[in-house]
Structure formats: C-alpha cells, structure tokens
Design a protein around this motif. Structure first.
Motif, PDB file in Angstrom:
ATOM      1  N   UNK A 148      13.032  38.224   4.116  1.00 35.27           N
ATOM      2  CA  UNK A 148      12.842  39.210   3.054  1.00 35.27           C
ATOM      3  C   UNK A 148      13.567  40.497   3.404  1.00 35.27           C
ATOM      4  N   UNK A 149      13.875  41.321   2.385  1.00 44.21           N
ATOM      5  CA  UNK A 149      14.639  42.541   2.608  1.00 44.21           C
ATOM      6  C   UNK A 149      13.919  43.529   3.505  1.00 44.21           C
ATOM      7  N   UNK A 166       9.686  66.438  -2.999  1.00 39.10           N
ATOM      8  CA  UNK A 166       8.950  65.285  -2.466  1.00 39.10           C
ATOM      9  C   UNK A 166       9.171  64.079  -3.363  1.00 39.10           C
ATOM     10  N   UNK A 167       9.058  64.273  -4.659  1.00 38.30           N
ATOM     11  CA  UNK A 167       9.206  63.168  -5.597  1.00 38.30           C
ATOM     12  C   UNK A 167      10.615  62.606  -5.535  1.00 38.30           C
ATOM     13  N   UNK A 168      11.571  63.543  -5.478  1.00 36.41           N
ATOM     14  CA  UNK A 168      12.957  63.083  -5.458  1.00 36.41           C
ATOM     15  C   UNK A 168      13.280  62.274  -4.205  1.00 36.41           C
ATOM     16  N   UNK A 169      12.567  62.613  -3.103  1.00 37.49           N
ATOM     17  CA  UNK A 169      12.781  61.876  -1.858  1.00 37.49           C
ATOM     18  C   UNK A 169      12.478  60.389  -1.995  1.00 37.49           C
ATOM     19  N   UNK A 170      11.439  60.069  -2.820  1.00 35.76           N
ATOM     20  CA  UNK A 170      11.019  58.663  -2.939  1.00 35.76           C
ATOM     21  C   UNK A 170      11.729  57.981  -4.087  1.00 35.76           C
ATOM     22  N   UNK A 171      12.991  58.020  -4.064  1.00 34.26           N
ATOM     23  CA  UNK A 171      13.747  57.372  -5.125  1.00 34.26           C
ATOM     24  C   UNK A 171      14.021  55.933  -4.717  1.00 34.26           C
ATOM     25  N   UNK A 172      13.084  54.977  -5.145  1.00 26.41           N
ATOM     26  CA  UNK A 172      13.205  53.591  -4.668  1.00 26.41           C
ATOM     27  C   UNK A 172      13.704  52.672  -5.772  1.00 26.41           C
ATOM     28  N   UNK A 173      14.127  51.464  -5.369  1.00 26.09           N
ATOM     29  CA  UNK A 173      14.532  50.436  -6.329  1.00 26.09           C
ATOM     30  C   UNK A 173      13.310  49.582  -6.618  1.00 26.09           C
ATOM     31  N   UNK A 174      12.692  49.873  -7.737  1.00 25.86           N
ATOM     32  CA  UNK A 174      11.434  49.153  -8.015  1.00 25.86           C
ATOM     33  C   UNK A 174      11.673  47.687  -8.350  1.00 25.86           C
TER      34      UNK A 174
END
Lengths: 327, 800
Positions: free
Chosen positions: B607-608, A86-94
């Motif tokens: 915006x993106x 689950x955590x790995x799924x939410x790999x976002x560009x903060x």
C-alpha cells in the motif's frame, strides 16, 4: 505626555504590522504591562493636582482602551491567518485508498446455511450435528432402507468396511435425535454428505440440511406452509412453488418441491414428507399421538440459485477469486 | 424409463383438453425428466420408394447406380457403395427438394460424372443418435409414394420418466396408461388379445419343486416356428422408440415387446435341447451355471434355478444361461411365464449382484392377473410373425398357499383428516379409490380396502392415504397459516459461538474454504508419517482415498491451488471434522470438529502508506489470542513448546493449552515439508479442537472503575536473550499491591546498543487506585519493587 503619545503612535503602527501572537504580546507588555508606558503614567497620577489628575486620567483610560481594542483586533487577524495556514498545510489527496481495508469472506455454503439456520431458529429449532462416518444402521436400516432396497444401490455409497460408510444423507441424524430426545422435537441438522459421483452436476461431497419436527397437531398442510414460507424467506421474494409426489423410504406422503426459475423451468430444491410410522414406532415414539415432519435440502443447489453460481465444482476448488466475491 | 405417446394411446384416449401429459405424470408422482418430439426438427417430402434398378457402375468398382420409383413420373437416381440394395426393395427416400431433420435441405450431388438425386434414409438420418446406421427397409406392401411421416407415425413424443423405486408397476406401457387413466378418470381400454383356441395335445413334463418361491407357473409348448422370420417394422419401430434395439432373433424381440407392453417377463426355451423335464428347484452345493458367454458361475446352495435333468438353464427371475436358449435352427419352444417370490429374487440379486430388467420386475412383484394374458399375447404374436404348426394348451401349475396375500387395510376418515390437515370429502375419497382400482367396502366413517393386484407397495393405512392425496393433488391441499407451539431453547452465553469466531477471522482477512474430507494418502503420510488413516474401499480416485487426519492437507492444497494462480497473500480458514482411527470410539473412529487456518505471503497487500512485511508466527498468535479474548479466557491459556507436531518448524511453533489441557497448536510449516511440496512463500498454520474450546466461556463480571487518574511509568531493562517475555511478566504479576496495575511489554530490542547475548525489554506500568489519587512517593515505591524483583530474579540491568 507628549513622549507617551509619540510612543503610542509608533506602537499602533507596529501592532498593525505584527504577524504573530508572541510579538503582539511583547507590545502589550511594553504598553500595558506592569512596567508598561501607560501603566507607568497611570502610577504617576497621584502626584498630580486633583484637576490635572482627572483630566490626564481620562486621557490615559481612553488610550488604554484604544490599545486594548487594537490588540484584540490584531490578535483575531493573526489567529485567523494562522488557522488558515494550518488548514493549508493539510492539503491531501483524498482519493488515495484508505489504509488496509482488506477483509475475508464466508464460504457461500456457510453463508447459505446461516440464512437457513436463522429461519428455522426463529421457528424454535435447535441445531444438531451428526457424525459423517456412519454405520449402515443409521444411514439405511433405521431409515426403512433394508439391504435389498433399490435406494441403497442408487446412493453410490463410499464404504470404509462392511458396515461403515460415509453418510449419503443427513437423514441419518433423524434417527440419532429420535433415539436421544423425547417429543416434542424441533431440529435442523446441516452437514456434509458423500456419494461416489463426480461430474459436471455431482461432486463426491456436498451439503444437506435435514429438518425434523415431531409434535402433536402437525400434518401435511403444516409441512407445506413451513416449507413454502421458508422458500419465500430464503429467496427474498414470492416464488412460484409446486409440491409433487415423490418417494422416500422413510416418509409417507413424500413430496419434492420445485421452484420456478427465471427461464420458467421447474427446479427441484427440497424433499420432504411425513415420517413413516414404522420409523417412529421402531424408536418407541407413540405414532398415534405424535406426527413427524421431515425435510431435506441440498445446500449447493440453493446457493447456486441464490448467487447464480453455474459450476458446482467451484464450491470445492476454493479459488480466491471466487471466494472473495462473497466479501 | 422411456415411453412414447402413440403406444400409450393404444390404451387410453388422450384428450386435447387434458393438461400436458408430462405435467400430469410429474404432478402425480412419476417424474418426467424430458419430453422430446420423435423428430427433432423439420421433415418434409420424405416418401416411400421402390428400387426398380440397381446396376454396377461402369467404371468405378463397388459402386452401384440405383433407380428409385416414388410413384411420380420421374424416377430418381441414387449412387451408393452399399451392396445390400436389391431390385424390388422398399425404402425411405429423401429426394432433392425434401427436408430431413434437423433442417437439412437435400440437394442434387454430382458424383464421378453421375448425379445422385437424393438419399436413401437410414434410421440415423431420421433419429440421429437414437437410430442406427442401418437402412430403413419397409415391408413389401408399403405403398409407393406414400408420405413416410404418416406411414411410420412419426408424429410422436418420447417421454423419459424417472420412476421411484416403489412404482415398478409402471415399468410397462400398460402401467403408465393405467396410471394416466386413474389420474384423468378415464377408461383404460385393454388391447385386444386373441387367444389361440385351437390347441394340440402336446405336452412336456414340468416339475415345480419349490412352490413356495414359484407359486404360479404358466407354460406352453409351441412347435414348428420359423426363427428366421423378421419382426414387422411397426414392432421394430415401437421397440426402438422406447429404447430397445431389435435383434436377429424374432422370439427375443417379441419377448421384449410383451415385457414392455404388459410388464411380464417371459422365458422361452429351445424345447428340443431340454433334457426330459423342466424343473424349478433349489441348487445343491457347488452346482455350476454356464452363462451365455460360456463363463461359469458356481451357485450357492439353495439358489432358485430353472433346470432340466442335466443342466441349469437359468437363475429364476434373474437371467438365463447358455443351455436351452433359442438357436438359429430352433423349431420348437417352451414358454414360461411365472410369478416368483419377490423376497427370494431380491435375496438372489444381492447374492450374485446381478440386476437385470427381469429381476427388477420380479423383485418388485409382477401382477398375478397379467400372466395369463401375457402368455396369450406372446402366442398370438409368435403365430403372426413366426408361424405355428402345433400349440399346446396353457399349462398352469399354481399353489394357492404361497400366492401373495392381498392386504385388507382399515382406513378411517379421522386418520385421513389428521394426516393431511385438510378435509377431503368422503365422496371424493371413494371416487379416488375407485379410480385407483381399490376394492372398497365403506363402513360409515371408515373403509376396508384391498389394493389392486399390481400394487405390492401398498401395505398400511398411510400408504393408502398417500395415494389419496397423490391423486387429489398435493397442490390442491391448502397451506395453513403457520401455527406452532412456542418452545424456548437456551443458547447459553457460556458456549462460544462458532459463527462469532468465523466473523472474527473473516474480519481479520481470512477467506473461509471447504475442502474434501478425503485427501491424497501420499501427502497425508508425508505430513503424518506415524499415524494411520481411514481408507475408503471405493474412492473416486487414488488422490481422494483417505480421510483427513487434520485440516492441514486440504488447506495446503488450497494454498498450492491459489499460488499456482498468482495469488500470493493468502489467509484461509476451514472448520470441519477430522477422522482418527480409535478403537474406543463409535465405529472405531474419532470424529473431531476442528477449526484451522493458514496464512501465507505478506500480511497486507502493498500500500502507498506502509512498508510491506511478511506474515509470521505472531500474526497467527494474535489471531488465536483474540479468539481466547472473546472467550474471556486469554489469561487461562499457555503457549508451550511444541514437541509433538513434526509438520511444524520446531522453534517457530507452539502448543496451546487451556487450563492445562491441550486444545490446539500453531506455527510455521517445517522447511523440509515446504521444500517437498515446492512451496516458496512462508506458511503458518493453526488448528484448534473446537469442542475443547467452545464450552465454559467466562461470562464477564464487571470490576469497579477508579474515579482517579492513572499514572504511567515506563522502564527499560536489559536481560539475557534466553529469558522470555512471559517469565518477566509472570514475575511482575507475582508482586502484591493494593493498587490496580496494568503491565504491558511494549518493546523488545536487540542490536547495536546492546551487548551480544542480551536484549532489552520496555515495560509500561499503568497504576491507579480506587480510593485516592496516587502520590508520587507511592508510585515510585511500587515501581522500585518491580525493578528490584527483576534485578534479583533475572539480573536485569535498568537502562537509563
């Protein structure tokens, strides 16, 4: 029994191989469920003789616990694994910008007026607004500026007809207040004023704040301390301030206040004085009992000093690139 | 006014220990705007020279070769096209190796094979724009080879002083010097004036018909003067330093000199052209006055004039005309040096709107004590410069009854202390009043004082106290600790705070602007063709000449300004007065405080994460609804079809009514106006009458909150397109129930799945009860009620 051991051995391996909670549940049901293998064997116990019953009962209990522990451990492993997924799924560009963080801005004039209001409200002042189209009585006559007075011509008045004009100063508000209110009076009045001048240092419209205190026990020294405190409050630092004599037709002991800027130059920021007794008596205020303090300041000048604005005309061009700096 | 230090020093001794003159003057009420050294920059080696030879260039026409002696062994060559250079002329010479301001190193120059070894200076070489391009010609007795810096006293400072209107007594060197003497407590040394003692028995008839307005007249006749004489360089230079350009007429220059020195205006007439008598009188009806430039002015009845038996010579105390003035061949003159009634002069300057240096002084009142000195001073100077053959005694015509009365002012220590809030000692007060030349009689804790003859502005006790503090120094009065009585004001919660709403708008992305209250009449007429505006008589420009009828013209102009600077997403608001002619209002104008806003372009920056969309009607509607939500009166407003604002799109606009009173409007700009103003983006505008919405806010009264969970039911209905959301919701609200129901219209749909001419609405009901958890049957029953109501009323079809 041997058959059971075989099954259990097989399932033990299965448990360790299982990767999800649902299959694990199936195994649990197969072994420990209502009709599970271990449960079935346990049900058969009462048919056995006492001695054998005890012996086998113990073995079954041990197996049951063993399986339960195994299931528990595997369940934890699976859960940890799943959360990790689950955590790995939410790999976002903060570093991407947040959603719509746009806000607007107050005009620097409003912003400046608000600071000034705050100070004087704390001193018990009410805010009063007057009309901008005035007649010459309020703008001049009542302020002790008769027809021939040089102050009248120097004001470069915008006229609408013989008697009506765009007010050249917020001091006209003083008269309206004194006419309608009884002392003690404590007000400030911010607003637009107009003079027929347009160049680098003058715009035909600008803003002033007028202040009026009428009370017993006021004097020139209190005027000094009110305004000195105000300037320190407004500029948020201890300033070099000087009071020098000036002249306004509607005040006596008239002063202009200069502050020293960073280039060690004196900059005029405020005019003030004690209300001329003639004006008080014209408006039926007992000038033997009450004393009036009046002051007026140019907002643009204060805003320019505070926010380091160099061109006065920017205030009324309303260029968004200018305004947005006050977000 | 401009004044130079050296001239002041003729009157007082300036001590090096004194605080800088400009600070002193400023801190005592005469504001010094600027102090400049006379010479701006470096000056070195500029000498007095004599032209000892001046010949025509052998080959080049109109060019002269000049030889200059500056007292050394070497003679200097100079080449010029100026034919005014004559042998024997004394000039100011800057040879090579010398320096002229600001820092010009003079060098040899080769001109047509000849070498020019310096510059013969003009005034502008030394003083830039403050000097003319005229060659500086020195008198014959100027010592050859002397340093010009010393000879012309160039070590001087020029002060520019902004006098307040009450201090006309300082419009002279005497006035400023006297002020400095008082401030520093030093002696004022009156300049030496040598009265002319030997006079002749000559006279001229003078009649003062209006002694009330001319209570003191001093005259003198002088015969046999030379008006071709030139004023000496020292006088020319002194006049120049205080900003007066000298003329060809020495009498004119001398008059100016005395005016600037003593502050007394003097008139001089050509005696031989006067017809019989000099008269100070009132005009009759329709008399004509011929000005210097031959133009004619028809005077009003009872204007105070100076005339002879035939012509009007001047308007008393204001200006002279064509008749009686000094001519090139004038030999004999009449001088007049008077006191005119200040109120009379003020009245006449107003009547004719003529303001002169002379009228400025007479209007404030001139010092009666100075007139005699001034006439002696001008006589002395005329004698020195123009020569005199015969001179009369001073003719004085005075009427005590009309001379200004000096006020006798009572002053008490108690009043002084009370006004200042600080005790200045009696001794100090005495000292200050003496320094200021008051006549004082001390009576215990009080004084009787008479202000000096030149201070017409001192009338009441407060004026005198003002003077005491001024000399004592404002900065020397301590500030008390702030000690004010406590007054509580009521800031009612019922009043909507403008600042709260401004904060709301700012946080919703609006930038506040402030635009001029006067706008372009063409744009205003175009926006409001049927309304009249208030017009300025003297606007700054034609584009800023009418008072705005709404905030729209200013906001539109700001949009255009910013769109021209590539800004596309714009949200602006402004608050301020609008000005509507109205005969029932004060000054015939209704001045209403408005709050207005305008939006244009996209709702958000691209915006993106989101699709972009244009701002529209409902963006502004949401902002307006939020304002009324803060006022707790969202339920009291109604949006009605716009029938009166032609600037708006007739469909995409609405009027706002609060409890059935019109309070504002909003909508998209009419396409016609958009086209005309060449606006490409969508523009939506709102304006609210602030005074109508700021009062009578509802203060929240809290309702009980249910402890039981609410139930939510959604329905979708299909109705005819013309049926409005408001109608649907109003109908639902009519249904009475003991439950608490929140109704929300959360979706509108047109299109593919709906028959043309119809649309679908989705409505959400949140139902709860204060007493119990709702049973399924109760909920179903209620929702059915709503459905059947909508079916009956609107023929709504329930979508399943």
């Amino acid at each position: 029994m041997n058959h059971l051991f075989e099954i259990i051995l097989k399932e033990k391996i299965q448990i360790k191989k299982t990767k999800n909670i649902a299959s694990l549940n199936l195994i649990r049901i197969k072994l420990l469920g209502k009709n599970g293998h271990i449960t079935q064997e346990t049900k058969k116990l009462h048919t056995l003789p006492k001695e054998k019953r005890q012996k086998i009962g113990k073995v079954l209990n041990r197996l049951k616990k063993e399986i339960q522990n195994l299931l528990k451990t595997q369940k934890k492993i699976i859960e940890n694994f799943e959360i990790k997924n689950v955590l790995n799924d939410k790999n976002i560009d903060i570093s991407l910008p947040g959603r719509h963080c746009e806000i607007g801005s107050f005009h620097p004039i409003t912003r400046t007026i608000n600071i000034i209001k705050k100070f004087f409200k704390n001193l018990g002042c009410s805010i009063f607004h007057g009309p901008e189209i005035e007649n010459d009585y309020y703008n001049f006559d009542a302020l002790n500026i008769p027809n021939y007075h040089p102050a009248r011509t120097s004001h470069n008045t915008f006229w609408i007809n013989n008697t009506c004009l765009l007010r050249t100063q917020t001091s006209s508000v003083q008269i309206r207040i004194m006419k309608n209110k009884k002392p003690p009076i404590r007000i400030i009045s911010p607003g637009k004023v107009y003079r027929n001048d347009y160049n680098q240092t003058h715009t035909p419209m600008f803003h002033q704040i007028e202040g009026l205190f009428i009370d017993e026990n006021l004097n020139f020294s209190s005027l000094k301390s009110i305004l000195h405190n105000f300037l320190n409050y407004f500029f948020e630092k201890k300033l070099n301030v000087r009071f020098r004599p000036s002249y306004f037709p509607f005040t006596k002991i008239s002063a202009e206040i200069d502050i020293m800027n960073e280039n060690k130059e004196w900059i005029e920021v405020l005019g003030c004085g004690i209300v001329h007794p003639k004006i008080l008596s014209n408006l039926n205020i007992n000038y033997k009992k009450y004393l009036g303090l009046a002051f007026g300041m140019g907002i643009e000048r204060l805003a320019m000093l505070k926010y380091r604005i160099f061109d006065l005309r920017q205030f009324f061009e309303n260029d968004l690139r200018f305004l947005k700096q006050f977000e | 006014m401009k004044i130079n230090k050296l001239w002041i020093e003729e009157w007082i001794k300036i001590n090096d220990n004194m605080q800088s003159l400009s600070t002193q003057i400023t801190m005592h009420g005469l504001e010094v705007n600027k102090v400049n050294p006379l010479i701006l920059g470096n000056i070195k080696g500029i000498l007095i020279g004599e032209i000892i030879d001046c010949i025509q260039h052998p080959t080049i026409k109109k060019t002269y070769l000049i030889k200059i002696n500056t007292g050394s062994n070497k003679l200097f060559n100079f080449i010029s096209k100026n034919k005014l250079f004559k042998k024997g002329l004394k000039i100011v010479f800057a040879s090579y190796k010398s320096t002229l301001p600001p820092d010009i190193k003079i060098k040899k120059k080769k001109i047509n094979g000849w070498i020019s070894e310096g510059i013969i200076c003009t005034y502008s070489n030394l003083f830039f724009s403050e000097g003319s391009s005229e060659i500086i010609k020195l008198p014959n007795d100027a010592p050859i080879g002397a340093d010009v810096y010393k000879y012309l006293n160039l070590n001087d400072q020029i002060f520019e002083i902004a006098l307040t209107p009450n201090r006309s007594d300082c419009l002279s060197v005497l006035g400023i010097a006297r002020e400095l003497a008082s401030i520093n407590n030093i002696k004022l040394n009156w300049i030496k004036i040598s009265p002319i003692l030997k006079t002749n028995l000559i006279t001229f008839p003078i009649k003062i018909k209006e002694p009330k307005f001319c209570p003191n007249f001093l005259g003198r006749i002088i015969k046999g003067i030379d008006v071709t004489a030139k004023i000496p360089i020292w006088m020319k230079e002194k006049l120049r330093r205080i900003g007066i350009q000298s003329t060809n007429n020495p009498i004119h220059d001398i008059t100016n000199y005395v005016l600037m020195e003593l502050g007394q205006p003097i008139n001089v007439y050509d005696l031989d052209s006067l017809n019989k008598t000099l008269i100070v009188r009132h005009t009759n009806k329709n008399e004509k006055f011929v000005l210097i430039d031959n133009s004619k002015l028809v005077l009003k009845k009872n204007t105070l004039v100076i005339s002879d038996e035939k012509n009007i010579l001047g308007i008393a105390g204001i200006l002279l005309g064509k008749y009686g003035t000094i001519k090139k061949n004038t030999k004999n003159i009449l001088i007049d040096c008077s006191f005119f009634n200040p109120c009379k002069i003020i009245e006449e300057t107003q009547n004719y709107n003529i303001h002169t240096e002379i009228s400025r002084r007479f209007a404030a009142g001139v010092d009666l004590q100075v007139q005699h000195k001034a006439i002696e001073r001008i006589s002395e100077l005329i004698l020195k410069i123009c020569g005199i053959k015969k001179i009369s005694k001073i003719i004085k015509i005075s009427d005590e009854n009309y001379l200004p009365k000096r006020p006798n002012i009572n002053l008490t220590k108690k009043n002084i202390d009370n006004l200042i809030g600080y005790k200045i000692s009696k001794q100090k007060i005495n000292d200050i009043l003496k320094r200021l030349n008051y006549k004082i009689t001390n009576q215990g804790e009080a004084w009787k004082v008479i202000p000096p003859s030149w201070r017409f502005d001192i009338k009441i006790e407060e004026d005198v106290i003002d003077e005491i503090v001024r000399i004592y120094g404002y900065d020397n009065i301590p500030k008390h600790k702030l000690n004010l009585n406590l007054y509580l004001k009521s800031d009612s919660e019922k009043t909507l705070s403008l600042n709260r709403i401004k904060n709301l708008l700012v946080d919703r992305g609006y930038n506040e602007v402030i635009t001029y209250s006067f706008v372009d009449p063409k744009i205003q007429k175009f926006l409001y063709p049927h309304e009249n505006s208030i017009t300025l008589l003297n606007p700054i420009s034609s584009k800023m000449s009418v008072m705005r009828l709404s905030l729209l013209p200013g906001l539109l102009e700001t949009i255009i300004y910013n769109q021209n600077r590539q800004q596309n997403k714009i949200r602006l608001f402004e608050s301020g007065l609008r000005f509507v002619p109205n005969q029932y209002s004060e000054n015939n104008v209704k001045q209403e405080f408005m709050l207005g806003g305008i939006i244009s372009g996209n709702r958000y920056e691209e915006q993106w994460s989101d699709k972009i969309r244009e701002s529209d009607f409902f963006d502004i509607k949401g902002d307006i609804e939020t304002i009324f939500k803060i006022k707790k009166q969202l339920k009291s407003i109604k949006f009605k079809k716009n029938n009166s604002f032609y600037v708006l799109h007739p469909e995409e606009s609405a009027e706002i009514h609060l409890n059935n009173i019109f309070v504002g409007y909003f909508g998209a700009l009419h396409p016609k106006i958009k086209n005309k103003l060449n606006l490409k983006e969508n523009i939506i505008f709102f304006e609210l009458c602030w005074d109508l919405i700021s009062k009578n806010c509802d203060i929240p009264k809290i309702k009980k909150i249910s402890k039981f969970p609410f139930n939510q039911r959604d329905i979708s209905i299909i109705v005819k397109t013309k049926i409005t959301a408001e109608e649907i919701l109003n109908e639902c609200k009519k249904i009475k129930t003991k439950h608490t129901v929140e109704i929300n219209l959360f979706n509108v749909y047109f299109g593919r799945f709906i028959e043309k001419g119809y649309k679908s609405f989705s409505i959400r009901f949140k139902i709860s009860n204060l007493e119990h958890t709702l049973k399924e049957t109760e909920i179903t029953k209620l929702v059915k009620k709503y459905i059947s109501k909508l079916q009956n009323k609107f023929h709504a079809i329930l979508k399943t």
